[in-house]
Design a protein around this motif. Structure first.
Motif, PDB file in Angstrom:
ATOM      1  N   SER A  26       8.169  -1.494  -6.888  1.00 43.25           N
ATOM      2  CA  SER A  26       6.739  -1.195  -7.006  1.00 43.25           C
ATOM      3  C   SER A  26       6.518   0.303  -7.232  1.00 43.25           C
ATOM      4  N   ALA A  27       7.212   1.093  -6.435  1.00 40.25           N
ATOM      5  CA  ALA A  27       6.990   2.546  -6.508  1.00 40.25           C
ATOM      6  C   ALA A  27       7.485   3.135  -7.828  1.00 40.25           C
ATOM      7  N   LEU A  30       5.875   3.411 -14.434  1.00 39.29           N
ATOM      8  CA  LEU A  30       5.502   4.341 -15.495  1.00 39.29           C
ATOM      9  C   LEU A  30       5.143   5.690 -14.896  1.00 39.29           C
ATOM     10  N   PHE A 230       0.089   7.953  -6.372  1.00 39.44           N
ATOM     11  CA  PHE A 230       0.203   6.943  -7.429  1.00 39.44           C
ATOM     12  C   PHE A 230       1.652   6.486  -7.532  1.00 39.44           C
ATOM     13  N   LEU A 232       4.001   6.476  -5.324  1.00 37.44           N
ATOM     14  CA  LEU A 232       4.489   5.660  -4.207  1.00 37.44           C
ATOM     15  C   LEU A 232       3.686   4.359  -4.048  1.00 37.44           C
ATOM     16  N   SER A 233       2.795   4.080  -4.978  1.00 37.72           N
ATOM     17  CA  SER A 233       1.950   2.863  -4.934  1.00 37.72           C
ATOM     18  C   SER A 233       1.103   2.803  -3.664  1.00 37.72           C
ATOM     19  N   VAL A 238      -0.790  -2.399  -1.746  1.00 33.19           N
ATOM     20  CA  VAL A 238       0.447  -2.990  -2.251  1.00 33.19           C
ATOM     21  C   VAL A 238       1.508  -2.999  -1.149  1.00 33.19           C
ATOM     22  N   SER A 324       6.651  -2.770 -11.168  1.00 35.94           N
ATOM     23  CA  SER A 324       5.420  -2.261 -10.544  1.00 35.94           C
ATOM     24  C   SER A 324       4.274  -3.245 -10.749  1.00 35.94           C
ATOM     25  N   SER A 327       4.070  -6.037  -8.291  1.00 39.39           N
ATOM     26  CA  SER A 327       3.467  -5.756  -6.984  1.00 39.39           C
ATOM     27  C   SER A 327       1.947  -5.726  -7.077  1.00 39.39           C
TER      28      SER A 327
HETATM   29  N1  PFF Z   1       3.851   3.343  -8.435  1.00 41.87           N
HETATM   30  C1  PFF Z   1       3.670   2.870  -9.779  1.00 41.87           C
HETATM   31  C2  PFF Z   1       4.221   3.908 -10.732  1.00 41.87           C
HETATM   32  O1  PFF Z   1       4.666   4.964 -10.313  1.00 41.87           O
HETATM   33  O2  PFF Z   1       4.163   3.652 -11.924  1.00 41.87           O
HETATM   34  C3  PFF Z   1       2.258   2.586 -10.128  1.00 41.87           C
HETATM   35  C4  PFF Z   1       1.506   1.814  -9.112  1.00 41.87           C
HETATM   36  C5  PFF Z   1       1.947   0.553  -8.757  1.00 41.87           C
HETATM   37  C6  PFF Z   1       0.397   2.376  -8.512  1.00 41.87           C
HETATM   38  C7  PFF Z   1       1.274  -0.135  -7.765  1.00 41.87           C
HETATM   39  C8  PFF Z   1      -0.279   1.717  -7.546  1.00 41.87           C
HETATM   40  C9  PFF Z   1       0.167   0.470  -7.178  1.00 41.87           C
HETATM   41  F1  PFF Z   1      -0.463  -0.153  -6.256  1.00 41.87           F
END
Ligand code: PFF
Length: 441
Positions: A26-27, A30, A230, A232-233, A238, A324, A327
């Motif tokens: 997830s983390a 992109l 962003f 680390l989601s 998530v 990602s 998640s």
């Molecule tokens: N962490 C993901 C990234 O770095 O691309 C993006 C992301 C996924 C942001 C899930 C937020 C989230 F809840």
């Protein structure tokens, strides 16, 4: 709640590695491979990296632990978790906000992910080979601005995501992330070996690791914090949703630390693959969002083995985006399963159809894309993060926190530090960023 309720059969991650693979999946996205390098490039490289890492340690890890804790304690995804932990209060609205944010993020995220599919396909048929830099830029503009193509690509991407999510936590999310994350690591290491063996690679490393603090100002600092969240989601549930699938006895603290280290490492490795190549070919590192889609294909063209490295690079982007997106979709699927009492398969179908509709709007109308992007990154994530730490720090109570940390197996030594950070430091820091994002500071 009836004993036959679906929650009693709650699907769980089956192993420690499964938890880490899913959460790192997830983390790492992109945000690490596309966004981090260009944002670092625009903001002075090394100094940005240091500040970013500082935020990961001081705020990112505690906030991740907060989310994991909420989910595991409640054994429900983000919306239900607030309802169970704070019944009869408006706190569940924060959970709802998380679900809305997941919808918004996934809809524009899958449009960009769709581009990565197209790029992987172009790389596969060696389509960059005879193109000049200008032609590559036109190609990029052509893909982004075309009307139906991005919609179709986004559609394929979401269908693949849905296929994995509908199979469940253990048999879908865990199974695929366990295969894809090691592959991602191998690819990024291969890319590093190639980039570091280029003549003139050192300038890229100096740019990434040698901090020049003269470029630092308030905007750079705040940009680094936004990027850390962003990446680390965090801020939208998530990690809370994934936390609800973690068994008691697994250390949440260790999970939060391992995931944060892995995420930062991949961002750094992405920088170490990209900047040496950018400098070796005399290109400006501050090239903005086109860095990966416009600059890199031109570089691969001039590089020995460019066909192979372009192919694996874009494959890397696809994998990162996919794990990602899984998640993000899971947040809404879990919500539908718990609140609308749908089966997982039906919930996945409903969520995916809704997502495709929103993705269509993002692919078709730039205004919607930009609106979803900025409202989620600038408003919903920081606001969600703020409310999550305030909830655990001020409302849930120390005892619950202590129990959850003790459930790790031993009394966590960092208990007091953690409580201090989520009560005082994190709310203060996030409020500042939030006000800045709203233009009030
Ligand atoms: N962490 C993901 C990234 O770095 O691309 C993006 C992301 C996924 C942001 C899930 C937020 C989230 F809840």
């Amino acid at each position: 709640m009836s004993g036959k309720h679906k929650y009693t059969k709650r699907d769980n991650f089956s192993s420690k590695f499964g938890v880490i693979a899913a959460a790192v999946g997830s983390a790492v996205g992109l945000g690490n491979i596309w966004r981090f390098p260009y944002v670092a490039g625009e903001n002075g490289g090394g100094a940005f990296l240091l500040i970013y890492l500082g935020f990961i340690i001081v705020l990112g890890i505690p906030l991740m632990l907060t989310e994991l804790m909420i989910g595991r304690k409640a054994q429900l995804s983000i919306f239900g978790a607030f309802r169970r932990l704070a019944p009869g209060t408006p706190w569940s609205l924060v959970g709802l906000m998380g679900v809305v944010a997941a919808f918004m993020i996934l809809s524009f995220y899958s449009v960009v992910a769709g581009w990565t599919l197209e790029y992987a396909y172009i790389a596969l048929r060696n389509g960059f080979a005879d193109k000049s830099p200008l032609e590559i830029r036109e190609m990029y503009n052509g893909i982004v601005e075309a009307k139906w193509k991005p919609v179709i690509l986004m559609f394929f991407f979401l269908i693949t995501t849905a296929f994995i999510v509908r199979s469940g936590v253990k048999n879908g999310i865990e199974r695929y992330t366990k295969m894809l994350m090691p592959l991602l690591l191998v690819i990024i290491i291969l890319l590093n070996i190639r980039a570091l063996s280029l003549d003139g690679a050192t300038a890229g490393l100096v740019f990434l690791f040698n901090p020049d603090f003269t470029v630092i100002n308030k905007d750079v600092v705040l940009e680094a914090l936004g990027q850390a969240f962003f990446s680390l989601s965090l801020g939208m549930g998530v990690m809370a949703t994934y936390g609800s699938y973690i068994k008691k006895g697994e250390s949440l603290g260790q999970t939060a630390i391992s995931v944060s280290i892995a995420d930062s490492l991949i961002a750094i490795l992405a920088g170490m693959a990209i900047f040496p190549a950018v400098f070796a070919f005399g290109i400006d590192p501050g090239d903005g969002p086109g860095l990966v889609f416009v600059t890199l294909p031109g570089i691969f063209n001039q590089m020995a083995g460019g066909y192979f490295f372009a192919l694996i690079f874009f494959l890397l982007l696809v994998i990162a985006a996919l794990t990602s997106a899984i998640s993000l979709l899971e947040v809404t699927v879990a919500y539908f399963v718990e609140e609308l009492r749908l089966t997982r398969k039906r919930a996945t179908t409903v969520a995916t159809v809704a997502m495709i509709a929103l993705g269509f709007l993002c692919a078709f109308y730039d205004g919607v894309f930009d609106f979803f992007d900025s409202i989620s990154a600038n408003v919903l994530l920081p606001l969600g993060g703020l409310l999550l730490v305030v909830f655990v720090g001020w409302f849930l109570g120390r005892e619950v926190v202590r129990q959850e940390l003790e459930a790790d197996g031993k009394v966590a030594k960092y208990f007091y530090v953690f409580v201090f950070v989520i009560k005082f430091i994190a709310p203060f820091a996030i409020t500042i960023v939030f006000l800045h994002n709203l233009g009030l500071l």
